[in-house]
Design a protein around this motif. Sequence first.
Motif, short mmCIF file in Angstrom:
data_model
loop_
_atom_site.label_atom_id
_atom_site.label_comp_id
_atom_site.label_asym_id
_atom_site.label_seq_id
_atom_site.Cartn_x
_atom_site.Cartn_y
_atom_site.Cartn_z
N ASP A 9 0.85 -1.19 0.00
CA ASP A 9 0.00 0.00 0.00
C ASP A 9 0.89 1.24 0.00
OD1 ASP A 9 -2.08 1.79 0.20
OD2 ASP A 9 -2.46 1.40 2.32
N LYS A 10 0.77 2.04 -1.05
CA LYS A 10 1.58 3.25 -1.19
C LYS A 10 1.35 4.22 -0.04
CE LYS A 10 0.84 6.75 -4.27
NZ LYS A 10 0.71 7.40 -5.58
N ASP A 11 0.09 4.39 0.38
CA ASP A 11 -0.22 5.32 1.47
C ASP A 11 0.37 4.88 2.79
OD1 ASP A 11 -1.59 7.07 -0.15
OD2 ASP A 11 -3.52 6.08 0.16
N GLU A 12 0.50 3.58 2.99
CA GLU A 12 1.09 3.07 4.23
C GLU A 12 2.54 3.53 4.36
OE1 GLU A 12 1.45 -1.25 6.43
OE2 GLU A 12 1.63 -1.18 4.25
N PHE A 13 3.30 3.42 3.27
CA PHE A 13 4.70 3.85 3.31
C PHE A 13 4.81 5.36 3.46
CE2 PHE A 13 8.87 4.75 1.28
CZ PHE A 13 9.65 4.11 2.23
N LEU A 14 3.93 6.10 2.79
CA LEU A 14 3.96 7.56 2.92
C LEU A 14 3.62 7.99 4.35
CD1 LEU A 14 2.29 8.65 -0.44
CD2 LEU A 14 4.71 8.76 0.19
N ASP A 15 2.71 7.28 5.02
CA ASP A 15 2.39 7.56 6.42
C ASP A 15 3.61 7.32 7.31
OD1 ASP A 15 -0.18 8.23 5.74
OD2 ASP A 15 -1.08 6.37 6.47
N GLY A 21 8.26 9.62 -7.42
CA GLY A 21 9.62 10.13 -7.54
C GLY A 21 10.24 10.45 -6.19
N ALA A 22 11.55 10.64 -6.23
CA ALA A 22 12.30 10.92 -5.00
C ALA A 22 11.84 12.22 -4.35
CB ALA A 22 13.80 10.97 -5.30
N TRP A 23 11.49 13.20 -5.16
CA TRP A 23 11.07 14.49 -4.62
C TRP A 23 9.80 14.35 -3.79
CZ3 TRP A 23 12.74 18.79 -3.01
CH2 TRP A 23 11.89 19.88 -2.81
N GLU A 24 8.84 13.56 -4.26
CA GLU A 24 7.58 13.36 -3.52
C GLU A 24 7.85 12.72 -2.17
OE1 GLU A 24 4.45 14.40 -4.13
OE2 GLU A 24 5.34 15.46 -5.82
N LEU A 25 8.72 11.73 -2.13
CA LEU A 25 9.04 11.08 -0.86
C LEU A 25 9.85 12.00 0.05
CD1 LEU A 25 9.94 7.53 -2.17
CD2 LEU A 25 8.07 8.10 -0.61
N THR A 26 10.74 12.78 -0.53
CA THR A 26 11.58 13.66 0.27
C THR A 26 10.78 14.80 0.89
OG1 THR A 26 13.46 13.15 -1.14
CG2 THR A 26 13.65 15.10 0.23
N LYS A 27 9.74 15.27 0.22
CA LYS A 27 8.97 16.39 0.76
C LYS A 27 7.77 15.96 1.61
CE LYS A 27 5.81 17.31 -3.01
NZ LYS A 27 5.18 18.31 -3.83
N ARG A 70 15.08 0.59 -0.05
CA ARG A 70 15.29 0.42 -1.49
C ARG A 70 13.97 0.33 -2.25
NH1 ARG A 70 20.55 -3.53 -1.57
NH2 ARG A 70 21.90 -1.99 -0.59
N VAL A 71 13.10 1.29 -1.97
CA VAL A 71 11.81 1.33 -2.66
C VAL A 71 12.01 1.90 -4.06
CG1 VAL A 71 10.46 1.58 -0.55
CG2 VAL A 71 11.19 3.61 -1.78
N ASP A 72 11.10 1.55 -4.95
CA ASP A 72 11.10 2.12 -6.29
C ASP A 72 10.49 3.52 -6.18
OD1 ASP A 72 11.04 2.68 -8.96
OD2 ASP A 72 9.38 1.31 -9.42
N GLU A 73 11.33 4.53 -6.27
CA GLU A 73 10.89 5.91 -6.06
C GLU A 73 9.78 6.30 -7.03
OE1 GLU A 73 14.58 7.86 -6.63
OE2 GLU A 73 15.42 7.11 -4.75
N TYR A 84 15.88 10.64 2.93
CA TYR A 84 16.27 10.11 1.63
C TYR A 84 17.06 8.81 1.78
CZ TYR A 84 18.19 9.62 -3.02
OH TYR A 84 18.53 9.11 -4.24
N LEU A 85 18.03 8.79 2.69
CA LEU A 85 18.80 7.56 2.92
C LEU A 85 17.90 6.43 3.41
CD1 LEU A 85 22.05 8.93 4.59
CD2 LEU A 85 21.82 7.88 2.33
N TYR A 86 16.91 6.77 4.23
CA TYR A 86 16.01 5.75 4.76
C TYR A 86 15.24 5.05 3.65
CZ TYR A 86 12.18 3.60 7.33
OH TYR A 86 11.28 2.69 7.82
N PHE A 87 14.63 5.81 2.76
CA PHE A 87 13.83 5.14 1.73
C PHE A 87 14.65 4.63 0.56
CE2 PHE A 87 13.10 9.58 0.22
CZ PHE A 87 13.49 9.43 -1.11
N SER A 88 15.79 5.24 0.27
CA SER A 88 16.55 4.80 -0.90
C SER A 88 17.55 3.69 -0.57
CB SER A 88 17.28 5.97 -1.55
OG SER A 88 18.30 6.46 -0.72
N SER A 89 18.18 3.75 0.60
CA SER A 89 19.19 2.75 0.94
C SER A 89 18.66 1.66 1.86
CB SER A 89 20.38 3.43 1.62
OG SER A 89 21.01 4.31 0.73
N TYR A 90 17.89 2.04 2.86
CA TYR A 90 17.42 1.07 3.84
C TYR A 90 16.28 0.22 3.29
CZ TYR A 90 16.16 -0.79 8.43
OH TYR A 90 15.90 -1.62 9.48
#
Length: 127
Positions: free
Chosen positions: A27-33, A89-95, A81-84, A73-79
């Motif tokens: 669930d995309k919203d779960e990760f965003l939460d 995109g990375a900007w949506e997750l970062t903000k 490894r989600v498909d941004e 950013y390190l949490y979602f990209s390295s820990y």
Amino acid sequence: MGGTKADPATTSFSWSKVFTRQSEWSDKDEFLDIIYWIRQVLGVLLGLVWGLIPLTGILGLGLFFVTNAGLVYLYFSSYHRVDEEEFGGAWELTKEGFMTSFAGFLVTWIIVYSGMHFTEQDLQPFS
């Protein structure tokens, strides 16, 4: 972040996935939460640290922005490894939750700094 009430079983499962490397997020919203709440905790913790050190001015603000965005950013990209691109995109997750985290940071930073580093003499009017 919708207005629906979360199921306690689902919520505890989500939090266990927070600390599990490369968890699957169906669930995309779960990760965003999760990103949102991690950022809120991070904002308050950074405000506490900045107030105790004491950091002030543009240096404190700049370090907050870099540290907050960098750690998330390190949490979602390295820990995890989600498909941004799956999340916009990375900007949506970062903000995600950045401004509310900034508000929590400022309140905590100001209260801790004022409580720890101001004396009664600092509050005397100019003579």
